[in-house]
Design an enzyme around this catalytic site. Structure first.
Site, mmCIF file in Angstrom:
data_model
loop_
_atom_site.group_PDB
_atom_site.id
_atom_site.type_symbol
_atom_site.label_atom_id
_atom_site.label_comp_id
_atom_site.label_asym_id
_atom_site.label_seq_id
_atom_site.Cartn_x
_atom_site.Cartn_y
_atom_site.Cartn_z
ATOM 1 N N ASN A 8 41.989 -22.949 68.412
ATOM 2 C CA ASN A 8 42.111 -21.984 67.317
ATOM 3 C C ASN A 8 43.325 -21.121 67.640
ATOM 4 O O ASN A 8 43.238 -20.211 68.458
ATOM 5 C CB ASN A 8 40.834 -21.141 67.229
ATOM 6 C CG ASN A 8 40.964 -20.033 66.191
ATOM 7 O OD1 ASN A 8 41.920 -20.006 65.424
ATOM 8 N ND2 ASN A 8 40.009 -19.113 66.175
ATOM 9 N N LYS A 10 44.782 -19.023 65.815
ATOM 10 C CA LYS A 10 44.767 -17.724 65.138
ATOM 11 C C LYS A 10 46.143 -17.491 64.484
ATOM 12 O O LYS A 10 46.744 -18.443 63.987
ATOM 13 C CB LYS A 10 44.366 -16.622 66.126
ATOM 14 C CG LYS A 10 43.047 -16.992 66.838
ATOM 15 C CD LYS A 10 42.452 -15.895 67.680
ATOM 16 C CE LYS A 10 41.166 -16.412 68.333
ATOM 17 N NZ LYS A 10 40.479 -15.387 69.123
ATOM 18 N N HIS A 88 34.377 -16.961 61.689
ATOM 19 C CA HIS A 88 34.855 -16.463 62.986
ATOM 20 C C HIS A 88 34.595 -14.953 63.069
ATOM 21 O O HIS A 88 34.716 -14.243 62.069
ATOM 22 C CB HIS A 88 36.350 -16.769 63.143
ATOM 23 C CG HIS A 88 36.810 -16.542 64.547
ATOM 24 N ND1 HIS A 88 37.085 -15.292 65.024
ATOM 25 C CD2 HIS A 88 36.987 -17.393 65.583
ATOM 26 C CE1 HIS A 88 37.428 -15.380 66.308
ATOM 27 N NE2 HIS A 88 37.375 -16.657 66.662
ATOM 28 N N GLU A 90 36.343 -12.597 64.071
ATOM 29 C CA GLU A 90 37.451 -11.750 63.604
ATOM 30 C C GLU A 90 37.423 -11.627 62.082
ATOM 31 O O GLU A 90 37.796 -10.587 61.526
ATOM 32 C CB GLU A 90 38.789 -12.322 64.108
ATOM 33 C CG GLU A 90 38.944 -12.083 65.606
ATOM 34 C CD GLU A 90 39.758 -13.123 66.345
ATOM 35 O OE1 GLU A 90 40.458 -13.927 65.704
ATOM 36 O OE2 GLU A 90 39.676 -13.131 67.592
ATOM 37 N N GLU A 160 30.076 -18.042 69.730
ATOM 38 C CA GLU A 160 31.127 -17.215 70.316
ATOM 39 C C GLU A 160 30.605 -15.786 70.461
ATOM 40 O O GLU A 160 30.652 -14.999 69.490
ATOM 41 C CB GLU A 160 32.368 -17.209 69.421
ATOM 42 C CG GLU A 160 32.985 -18.577 69.235
ATOM 43 C CD GLU A 160 34.472 -18.490 68.877
ATOM 44 O OE1 GLU A 160 35.265 -19.071 69.627
ATOM 45 O OE2 GLU A 160 34.826 -17.844 67.890
ATOM 46 N N GLY A 166 38.604 -13.128 73.820
ATOM 47 C CA GLY A 166 39.875 -12.504 74.165
ATOM 48 C C GLY A 166 39.748 -11.395 75.198
ATOM 49 O O GLY A 166 40.677 -10.619 75.387
ATOM 50 N N SER A 205 36.850 -16.840 75.926
ATOM 51 C CA SER A 205 37.514 -16.882 77.235
ATOM 52 C C SER A 205 37.271 -18.192 77.993
ATOM 53 O O SER A 205 37.096 -18.188 79.206
ATOM 54 C CB SER A 205 37.114 -15.667 78.077
ATOM 55 O OG SER A 205 37.528 -14.476 77.422
ATOM 56 N N GLY A 227 43.039 -18.136 73.388
ATOM 57 C CA GLY A 227 44.170 -17.923 74.292
ATOM 58 C C GLY A 227 44.607 -19.161 75.074
ATOM 59 O O GLY A 227 45.798 -19.493 75.111
HETATM 60 P P1 13P Z 1 39.628 -16.693 73.449
HETATM 61 O O1 13P Z 1 39.540 -18.107 73.993
HETATM 62 O O2 13P Z 1 41.022 -16.154 73.444
HETATM 63 O O3 13P Z 1 38.627 -15.797 74.104
HETATM 64 O O4 13P Z 1 39.227 -16.776 71.905
HETATM 65 C C1 13P Z 1 38.066 -17.438 71.561
HETATM 66 C C2 13P Z 1 38.051 -17.634 70.103
HETATM 67 O O5 13P Z 1 37.994 -16.677 69.346
HETATM 68 C C3 13P Z 1 38.141 -18.996 69.576
HETATM 69 O O6 13P Z 1 37.836 -19.044 68.230
#
Ligand code: 13P
Length: 242
Positions: A8, A10, A88, A90, A160, A166, A205, A227
């Site tokens: 992802n 983003k 998601h 976010e 998640e 993150g 993460s 990430g």
């Molecule tokens: P990270 O791997 O950066 O923690 O993000 C996870 C995520 O939101 C995947 O959709």
């Protein structure tokens, strides 16, 4: 079934960076695990052209018409798009998405033939007040309400925990496994003919140095990665290709 790693991206990477990633990734990818990529929607064609299954990070509940700024699941499917990430955290946090209003998007995307990766997860406050499983249960039942069994077979779930996204804080394999087992049991009750076989990804993460112990858990079928999916060498390592 193979483990599935989903990148992802983003709102990261320009077109040149997408192409550089795809070149480096394809040079070493062995297909030992499945790998899918969700870039910014303006670059989905680059991923589709590469042959890597491509996804959107959101789509409209509507198919076409006067909905400025929206992206249609049908159009994406017609251009050989494969999947869409919905719900998601976010999007829930910054764009007022709720399990109830996500239900319409999930239905549309499944009906149009896309695989839906439906994301769920609790906040830190919810975990600390012992509400994790009830929150997850509500997200499943509201977001996946009233789906036809035939369409629902194209569902993937992603657990998640919001506090792990993150932040560098990963759920321990045991914490993740506990929730994944609960999700599998709920899916089996909801969709008796296939619910126990639904792929359930962990996200939050995920890194090359913790992926193996997470994937070793019985009910963790892969990862949804932010990430660590941005660097081809890291994503290759997650896919088991060092
Ligand atoms: P990270 O791997 O950066 O923690 O993000 C996870 C995520 O939101 C995947 O959709």
């Amino acid at each position: 079934m193979k483990k599935l790693l989903v990148a992802n991206w983003k709102m990261n990477k320009n077109g040149k960076e997408c192409l550089e990633f795809i070149d480096s990734f394809k040079a070493k990818f062995s297909a030992k695990r499945d790998a899918w990529i969700a870039p910014q929607s303006v670059f989905v064609k680059l991923v589709i052209n590469s042959g890597v299954p491509a996804g959107l990070q959101n789509c409209s509940e509507f198919i076409h018409g006067a909905y400025t700024g929206e992206v249609s699941a049908r159009t994406f499917k017609e251009m050989d798009g494969h999947f869409v990430i919905l719900g998601h955290s976010e999007r829930r946090q910054y764009f007022q998405e709720t399990s109830k209003n996500l239900n319409a998007k999930v239905k549309t995307a499944l009906k149009e033939g896309l695989v839906v990766i439906y994301c769920i997860g609790e906040t830190l406050a919810e975990r600390e007040s012992n509400q994790t499983l009830s929150i997850i249960g509500d997200q499943i039942h509201q977001g996946l309400n009233d789906l036809s069994e035939a369409h629902a077979e194209n569902l993937v779930l992603a657990y998640e925990p919001v506090w792990a996204i993150g932040t560098g804080k990963t759920a321990t394999p045991a914490q993740a496994q506990e929730v994944h087992a609960f999700i599998r049991a709920e899916m089996a009750k909801k969709f008796p003919s296939f619910g126990d076989k639904v792929r359930i990804l962990y996200g939050g993460s995920v890194k090359p140095d913790n992926v193996e112990e997470l994937l070793a858990q019985k009910d963790i079928d892969g990862g949804l990665v932010g990430g660590a999916s941005l660097k081809a060498s890291d994503f290759l390592a997650l896919c088991g290709d060092k």
